[in-house]
Structures are given as structure tokens and as C-alpha cells.
Design a protein around this motif. Sequence first.
Motif, PDB file in Angstrom:
ATOM      1  N   THR A  63     -37.536  36.645 -15.467  1.00  0.00           N
ATOM      2  CA  THR A  63     -36.854  37.823 -14.427  1.00  0.00           C
ATOM      3  C   THR A  63     -36.038  36.989 -13.534  1.00  0.00           C
ATOM      4  N   HIS A  64     -35.562  37.789 -12.813  1.00  0.00           N
ATOM      5  CA  HIS A  64     -34.598  37.397 -11.720  1.00  0.00           C
ATOM      6  C   HIS A  64     -35.046  37.425 -10.341  1.00  0.00           C
ATOM      7  N   VAL A  65     -36.362  37.279 -10.285  1.00  0.00           N
ATOM      8  CA  VAL A  65     -36.932  37.239  -9.095  1.00  0.00           C
ATOM      9  C   VAL A  65     -37.080  35.774  -8.620  1.00  0.00           C
ATOM     10  N   SER A  66     -36.308  35.475  -7.463  1.00  0.00           N
ATOM     11  CA  SER A  66     -36.572  34.058  -6.905  1.00  0.00           C
ATOM     12  C   SER A  66     -37.721  33.780  -6.101  1.00  0.00           C
ATOM     13  N   LEU A  67     -38.460  32.606  -6.671  1.00  0.00           N
ATOM     14  CA  LEU A  67     -39.581  31.970  -5.890  1.00  0.00           C
ATOM     15  C   LEU A  67     -39.176  30.870  -4.787  1.00  0.00           C
ATOM     16  N   LEU A  68     -37.665  30.389  -5.117  1.00  0.00           N
ATOM     17  CA  LEU A  68     -37.543  29.133  -4.052  1.00  0.00           C
ATOM     18  C   LEU A  68     -36.123  28.985  -4.195  1.00  0.00           C
ATOM     19  N   HIS A  69     -35.263  29.521  -3.161  1.00  0.00           N
ATOM     20  CA  HIS A  69     -33.839  29.386  -3.087  1.00  0.00           C
ATOM     21  C   HIS A  69     -33.582  27.875  -2.975  1.00  0.00           C
ATOM     22  N   ARG A  70     -32.508  27.380  -3.784  1.00  0.00           N
ATOM     23  CA  ARG A  70     -32.424  25.685  -3.578  1.00  0.00           C
ATOM     24  C   ARG A  70     -30.847  25.671  -3.218  1.00  0.00           C
ATOM     25  N   ALA A  71     -30.168  26.546  -3.784  1.00  0.00           N
ATOM     26  CA  ALA A  71     -28.733  26.105  -3.355  1.00  0.00           C
ATOM     27  C   ALA A  71     -27.877  27.461  -3.542  1.00  0.00           C
ATOM     28  N   ASP A  72     -26.623  27.330  -3.307  1.00  0.00           N
ATOM     29  CA  ASP A  72     -25.796  28.623  -3.620  1.00  0.00           C
ATOM     30  C   ASP A  72     -24.539  27.912  -4.396  1.00  0.00           C
ATOM     31  N   PRO A  73     -23.989  28.827  -5.296  1.00  0.00           N
ATOM     32  CA  PRO A  73     -22.973  28.275  -6.139  1.00  0.00           C
ATOM     33  C   PRO A  73     -21.773  27.802  -5.079  1.00  0.00           C
ATOM     34  N   GLN A  74     -21.071  26.957  -5.705  1.00  0.00           N
ATOM     35  CA  GLN A  74     -20.012  26.531  -4.950  1.00  0.00           C
ATOM     36  C   GLN A  74     -18.720  26.598  -5.777  1.00  0.00           C
ATOM     37  N   ARG A  75     -17.504  26.762  -5.002  1.00  0.00           N
ATOM     38  CA  ARG A  75     -16.210  26.592  -5.812  1.00  0.00           C
ATOM     39  C   ARG A  75     -16.026  25.628  -6.748  1.00  0.00           C
ATOM     40  N   GLY A  76     -15.913  26.003  -8.106  1.00  0.00           N
ATOM     41  CA  GLY A  76     -15.381  24.878  -9.066  1.00  0.00           C
ATOM     42  C   GLY A  76     -16.848  25.054 -10.116  1.00  0.00           C
ATOM     43  N   ASP A  77     -17.839  25.580  -9.587  1.00  0.00           N
ATOM     44  CA  ASP A  77     -19.073  25.655 -10.434  1.00  0.00           C
ATOM     45  C   ASP A  77     -18.794  26.380 -11.663  1.00  0.00           C
ATOM     46  N   ILE A  78     -19.093  26.138 -12.806  1.00  0.00           N
ATOM     47  CA  ILE A  78     -19.283  26.884 -14.034  1.00  0.00           C
ATOM     48  C   ILE A  78     -20.724  27.490 -14.159  1.00  0.00           C
ATOM     49  N   VAL A  79     -20.784  28.983 -14.187  1.00  0.00           N
ATOM     50  CA  VAL A  79     -22.071  29.568 -13.867  1.00  0.00           C
ATOM     51  C   VAL A  79     -22.318  30.528 -15.146  1.00  0.00           C
ATOM     52  N   VAL A  80     -23.465  30.745 -15.164  1.00  0.00           N
ATOM     53  CA  VAL A  80     -23.763  31.854 -16.267  1.00  0.00           C
ATOM     54  C   VAL A  80     -24.574  32.807 -15.607  1.00  0.00           C
ATOM     55  N   LEU A  81     -24.267  34.042 -15.963  1.00  0.00           N
ATOM     56  CA  LEU A  81     -24.825  35.236 -15.276  1.00  0.00           C
ATOM     57  C   LEU A  81     -25.064  36.391 -16.413  1.00  0.00           C
ATOM     58  N   ASP A  82     -26.182  37.074 -15.861  1.00  0.00           N
ATOM     59  CA  ASP A  82     -26.373  38.398 -16.607  1.00  0.00           C
ATOM     60  C   ASP A  82     -25.762  39.510 -15.790  1.00  0.00           C
ATOM     61  N   SER A  83     -24.647  40.028 -16.248  1.00  0.00           N
ATOM     62  CA  SER A  83     -23.613  40.713 -15.672  1.00  0.00           C
ATOM     63  C   SER A  83     -23.835  42.378 -16.094  1.00  0.00           C
ATOM     64  N   SER A  84     -24.399  42.808 -14.925  1.00  0.00           N
ATOM     65  CA  SER A  84     -24.715  44.288 -15.380  1.00  0.00           C
ATOM     66  C   SER A  84     -23.501  45.315 -15.426  1.00  0.00           C
ATOM     67  N   ALA A  85     -22.195  44.758 -14.717  1.00  0.00           N
ATOM     68  CA  ALA A  85     -20.887  45.134 -14.991  1.00  0.00           C
ATOM     69  C   ALA A  85     -20.204  45.299 -16.376  1.00  0.00           C
ATOM     70  N   ALA A  86     -20.367  43.990 -16.756  1.00  0.00           N
ATOM     71  CA  ALA A  86     -19.838  43.685 -18.096  1.00  0.00           C
ATOM     72  C   ALA A  86     -20.971  44.208 -19.303  1.00  0.00           C
ATOM     73  N   GLY A  87     -22.349  43.980 -18.898  1.00  0.00           N
ATOM     74  CA  GLY A  87     -23.254  44.504 -19.770  1.00  0.00           C
ATOM     75  C   GLY A  87     -23.690  43.337 -20.647  1.00  0.00           C
ATOM     76  N   GLU A  88     -23.385  42.253 -20.265  1.00  0.00           N
ATOM     77  CA  GLU A  88     -23.585  41.089 -21.399  1.00  0.00           C
ATOM     78  C   GLU A  88     -23.872  39.923 -20.245  1.00  0.00           C
ATOM     79  N   ARG A  89     -24.127  38.661 -21.006  1.00  0.00           N
ATOM     80  CA  ARG A  89     -24.128  37.298 -20.300  1.00  0.00           C
ATOM     81  C   ARG A  89     -22.890  36.760 -20.315  1.00  0.00           C
ATOM     82  N   LEU A  90     -22.373  36.088 -19.180  1.00  0.00           N
ATOM     83  CA  LEU A  90     -20.967  35.702 -18.985  1.00  0.00           C
ATOM     84  C   LEU A  90     -21.028  34.274 -18.467  1.00  0.00           C
ATOM     85  N   VAL A  91     -20.085  33.399 -18.950  1.00  0.00           N
ATOM     86  CA  VAL A  91     -19.651  32.198 -18.561  1.00  0.00           C
ATOM     87  C   VAL A  91     -18.392  32.092 -17.770  1.00  0.00           C
TER      88      VAL A  91
END
Length: 224
Positions: A63-91
Motif C-alpha cells: 500500500t501507500h499508507v505511511s506508518l512512519l514518516h522518516r524524511a522528505d525527498p530533497q533536491r537532487g534525489d532520484i525517486v521512484v513513484l507510482d504516478s496516477s497522472a502517467a499511469g505507470e511507475r516513473l524514475v
Amino acid sequence: MQRLTRLLANNKGFLTFMLCMFMFRSAVADWNVVPTGSMQPTIEVGDRIVVDKAAYDLRVPFTHVSLLHRADPQRGDIVVLDSSAAGERLVKRVIGVPGDQIALLQNHLYVNGKAAEYRFTQVAGIRDDREDPALYAMENTGQLSHAVRWSIAAQGHTRDFGPVTVPPDQYLLLGDNRDNSADSRYFGFFPRNEITGRATRVALSLDPGNHYLPRADRWGAALR
């Protein structure tokens, strides 16, 4: 029914192992195959990247349900996301965090009104360069420095974007392959809760344009 019950009982250890592995991959760490060149030259087509799923949140598995927030993405991070707008996983790479003003002027980046500095560099081994010759430069905003790819064929075209201000709980993401990436310029800002992890390194790399032979020099390479 008895046969199924017996089968489950005889393979209880294996099934438990598989369930634990899937839960681990869902919530802690995973690896993803990168099928497109939108992050070249940082990530090449055929790279298998390691994703730290616990970099920002500990989530309920599957799931996308967070149990514990550890940090937020920072500028320069390469992230993986499940994008509803794109309809697919993006990097993609984080370029703007909440509150940032971001603009591209002739593909040159401005963060909060400050222009990034560019130093041209040489990059070898990008197969797309055979049909789409490119320029490469190190993009330096003062906080981060990484390589970007500009298509020579796109030179002279209008490649302006913004300025835009990143809203709360949203992120502006771009591909390092600036003229061949469907990112925030097309889909808009990406919600924080769609970002599922941070890509940290290349686990292994197979070249789909060369009979899937391994690119040994990329195995274990850190992503920056």
C-alpha cells in the motif's frame, strides 16, 4: 480441497519465505528495471536499480499508507513513484521541492531565480547517440551537480518552462535526458504520497541493444 491443504502444509516454509520476500520488496527495498532512456546518462536503458523503499516512509506492505514518516525527498534525489497522472511507475530526479520557484530557459535551469552553471563533458556508451546525437553537461545548482543530456536535434527549438512555484506536498520532477523525458513539464507536479522510494545504485546492467550482454562497469555503481 484435501490436495490443496496438503500442498500448502508441505510447502509452508517456502510460502512463508516468499510472502516475507514480497513484503520486504514492497516496504523496505526493491529493484526495478529501467526500460526507457529518460534518465540518461545517469541511468541507462537496461539498468536494474536498487530502490530504498524506506528512505522517506515506512509503509504498510503493498500500500501507500505511511506508518512512519522518516524524511522528505530533497533536491537532487532520484525517486521512484507510482504516478496516477502517467499511469505507470516513473524514475525521475527531484528538481523542485515545496515552495521552490523553478524555470527552464532554453533548457537552462533556474532554481529560485538563480541560474544553474553548466560545464560540458564527454559521455561514452549511450546507444541513443547513434541516431540522436547529444550534448552532455554537468548541471550545478550549488547544492547538487549531475550530468544532463541535450539532444542536438532539439537545439533552436523553444524549450522554456515556467517559472512555476511548487505547491505544498507536491514535487517537480525532471528527467536528466531533458529533451526525451515525460515529467513535470507534461504531467504537472507529483504528489508526495506517490513517491515510494529513492534509487541509490545500479544493481546490475544488461544492454538490450547488444544481446543483453552485461555492462560490467555499471554493476554496483552509485547513482548521483
